[in-house]
Design a protein around this motif. Sequence first.
Motif, short mmCIF file in Angstrom:
data_model
loop_
_atom_site.label_atom_id
_atom_site.label_comp_id
_atom_site.label_asym_id
_atom_site.label_seq_id
_atom_site.Cartn_x
_atom_site.Cartn_y
_atom_site.Cartn_z
N ASP A 30 -86.22 -47.11 31.63
CA ASP A 30 -86.81 -46.09 30.79
C ASP A 30 -87.96 -46.27 29.86
OD1 ASP A 30 -84.78 -43.96 31.01
OD2 ASP A 30 -83.38 -45.53 30.47
N LEU A 31 -89.03 -46.11 30.25
CA LEU A 31 -90.17 -46.68 29.92
C LEU A 31 -91.55 -45.77 29.37
CD1 LEU A 31 -92.47 -49.11 30.37
CD2 LEU A 31 -92.70 -48.32 32.64
N ILE A 32 -92.04 -46.11 28.46
CA ILE A 32 -93.30 -45.07 28.11
C ILE A 32 -94.59 -45.84 28.23
CG2 ILE A 32 -94.58 -43.68 26.20
CD1 ILE A 32 -91.93 -43.46 24.93
N HIS A 33 -95.36 -45.51 29.11
CA HIS A 33 -96.76 -45.98 29.08
C HIS A 33 -97.89 -45.20 28.46
CE1 HIS A 33 -100.65 -47.44 31.01
NE2 HIS A 33 -99.82 -48.44 31.36
N VAL A 34 -98.40 -45.93 27.57
CA VAL A 34 -99.47 -44.90 26.76
C VAL A 34 -100.78 -45.43 27.33
CG1 VAL A 34 -100.16 -44.25 24.46
CG2 VAL A 34 -97.79 -45.21 24.88
N LYS A 35 -101.60 -44.50 27.25
CA LYS A 35 -102.91 -44.90 27.71
C LYS A 35 -103.89 -44.52 26.40
CE LYS A 35 -107.40 -44.44 30.46
NZ LYS A 35 -107.85 -43.46 30.90
N ALA A 83 -94.74 -52.93 39.64
CA ALA A 83 -95.40 -54.01 39.99
C ALA A 83 -95.75 -55.02 38.78
CB ALA A 83 -96.70 -53.80 40.81
N GLY A 84 -95.57 -54.29 37.58
CA GLY A 84 -96.12 -55.19 36.24
C GLY A 84 -95.12 -55.44 35.19
N LEU A 85 -95.38 -55.39 33.94
CA LEU A 85 -94.33 -55.78 33.17
C LEU A 85 -93.30 -54.91 33.13
CD1 LEU A 85 -94.75 -58.27 31.07
CD2 LEU A 85 -95.60 -56.74 29.32
N GLY A 86 -93.23 -53.68 33.46
CA GLY A 86 -92.25 -52.68 33.39
C GLY A 86 -91.32 -53.01 34.44
N ARG A 87 -91.10 -53.86 35.40
CA ARG A 87 -90.31 -53.88 36.51
C ARG A 87 -88.75 -54.19 35.88
NH1 ARG A 87 -93.13 -58.14 40.34
NH2 ARG A 87 -94.19 -58.63 38.47
N SER A 137 -86.58 -48.48 26.80
CA SER A 137 -86.50 -50.05 26.49
C SER A 137 -87.71 -50.70 26.27
CB SER A 137 -85.70 -50.90 27.56
OG SER A 137 -86.43 -50.58 28.80
N MET A 138 -88.84 -50.19 26.72
CA MET A 138 -90.06 -50.63 26.75
C MET A 138 -91.26 -49.43 26.56
SD MET A 138 -92.03 -53.00 29.60
CE MET A 138 -91.04 -54.23 29.27
N VAL A 139 -92.05 -50.12 25.55
CA VAL A 139 -93.53 -49.27 25.52
C VAL A 139 -94.74 -50.01 25.77
CG1 VAL A 139 -95.07 -48.22 23.73
CG2 VAL A 139 -92.44 -47.67 23.61
N LEU A 140 -95.35 -49.55 26.88
CA LEU A 140 -96.45 -50.43 27.40
C LEU A 140 -97.86 -49.60 26.88
CD1 LEU A 140 -95.54 -51.30 30.71
CD2 LEU A 140 -95.87 -52.99 28.72
N LEU A 141 -98.58 -50.43 26.43
CA LEU A 141 -100.16 -49.88 25.95
C LEU A 141 -101.22 -50.20 27.47
CD1 LEU A 141 -100.43 -50.89 22.12
CD2 LEU A 141 -99.33 -48.71 23.12
N GLY A 186 -97.28 -41.78 30.20
CA GLY A 186 -96.51 -41.55 31.23
C GLY A 186 -95.09 -42.07 31.26
N LEU A 187 -94.18 -41.37 31.58
CA LEU A 187 -92.79 -41.62 31.44
C LEU A 187 -91.95 -41.95 32.81
CD1 LEU A 187 -91.72 -38.44 29.06
CD2 LEU A 187 -92.59 -40.71 28.30
N ILE A 188 -91.28 -43.01 32.41
CA ILE A 188 -90.35 -43.61 33.47
C ILE A 188 -89.04 -43.18 33.08
CG2 ILE A 188 -89.48 -45.31 35.10
CD1 ILE A 188 -92.18 -44.67 35.95
#
Length: 430
Positions: free
Chosen positions: A211-216, A203-207, A347-351, A224-226
């Motif tokens: 292949d996505l890394i979300h770093v908290k 539902a966010g920027l990662g739509r 393709s994306m790294v989200l913080l 978290g890895l998609i």
Amino acid sequence: MVAPVDRGMGADQLDSLVAVLDLVRFQTARTRPELVQRSGLGRTVVTQRLAQLTSSGLVAEGALGPSTGGRAPRELRFRAEAAVVLVAELGATSISVGLTDLAGQLVMQREEQWDIAVGPEPTLSRVAELFDRMLAAQPDTPPWGIGVGVPGPVEFASGRPAAPPIMPGWDGYPIRDRFAARFNVPVWVDNEVNTMALGEYRAGLGRGADDLIHVKIGTGIGAGLISGGRLHRGTQGCAGDIGHIALVSELIETGPGATQQMCRCGKFGCLEALASGSALARDATAAAEAGRSPALARCLAEAGSLTATDVVHAAEFGDPVAVELLQRAGRLVGETLAALVSFFNPSMVLLGGGVGMSGDLLLATIRQAIYRRSLPLATRDLRIARSQLGDRAGLMGAGFMVVDELFSRALLGRWLYQGTPVGQPTLAAG
Ligand SMILES: [Zn+2]
């Protein structure tokens, strides 16, 4: 009330049912002809599955859609309002509780300050109270499941935290069993970094970023890895636990002095011990007490303690010590991420997280470190950005986790015949 579907569904029937439901649920197909086209199923099979889904109350046929010549087809609609999902995100210093519909949209949300270290009993009692209040405000819609995110590793199959460093007293606590017994619905528990990644992906920027890394970056650090469009939890559920990767290069470059801070996990040289929000607060306090930063010293004198937010504010006002601390944290996180980018090619790294979402300085430093340490091909189309959903990511992700499980091939056939997953809390146990 949802009407039951025949028990004893065959494997083919279940496959086609899940396929048709997913196409309608994700709005990939909006009419019967589109369903036939997209699913590759025969017209008769599609009609039968739709009949099951409409009689069970999950799909409704609505207004007439656009005609492509001939009779206009009716539009199909997933009935996201048929039930709700209770969701909670437990942080180190706060709890967030919410209610989503079956499409994962947040209908209600509430956050309060809370110390996770008080332990599971008082924390989960408080969450249950907040759940009760939300349900009381929606008396006509039943809860079909519960999703919980916690700030530490979780053994996903059992729904129990596993030696979580910032959750003293929670090791092995049966969060799932407790809520399942209280609310009589299936419950899923996961590390909040996973629910956040799922929320951003769906539902966010990662739509679209499969292949996505979300770093908290908050009190602790985790990711978290998609992978290939699915949450990658790993064998035990602790994939992405990057906070305890040892910073070997830091040890080599600056000697043991820089890495002598013991991490909450009991080891030395962990990323989390050097670059998390609690590390920033600790180092800022030391700098203030040593008289190296008048701005931070003033802040410390006024409030009695310093937080990572104080460091971010001081850096925004140009305090050189605060700038240095944030740049160091950004460099260490970025260098760790560079290794992951090379390994995983996202393709994306989200913080995300309180520190990860703060100011441009940290983002810029992390970006710089990733680009400097990665191969050009790995970063050519790599997008590095802050989370879009912010504090809603974890709650929404917990909702997606529950509905994806309920509507999965493994579980749908086990509850749809009785019209509801209510009363089947053991569904979540696989
Ligand atoms: Zn550690």
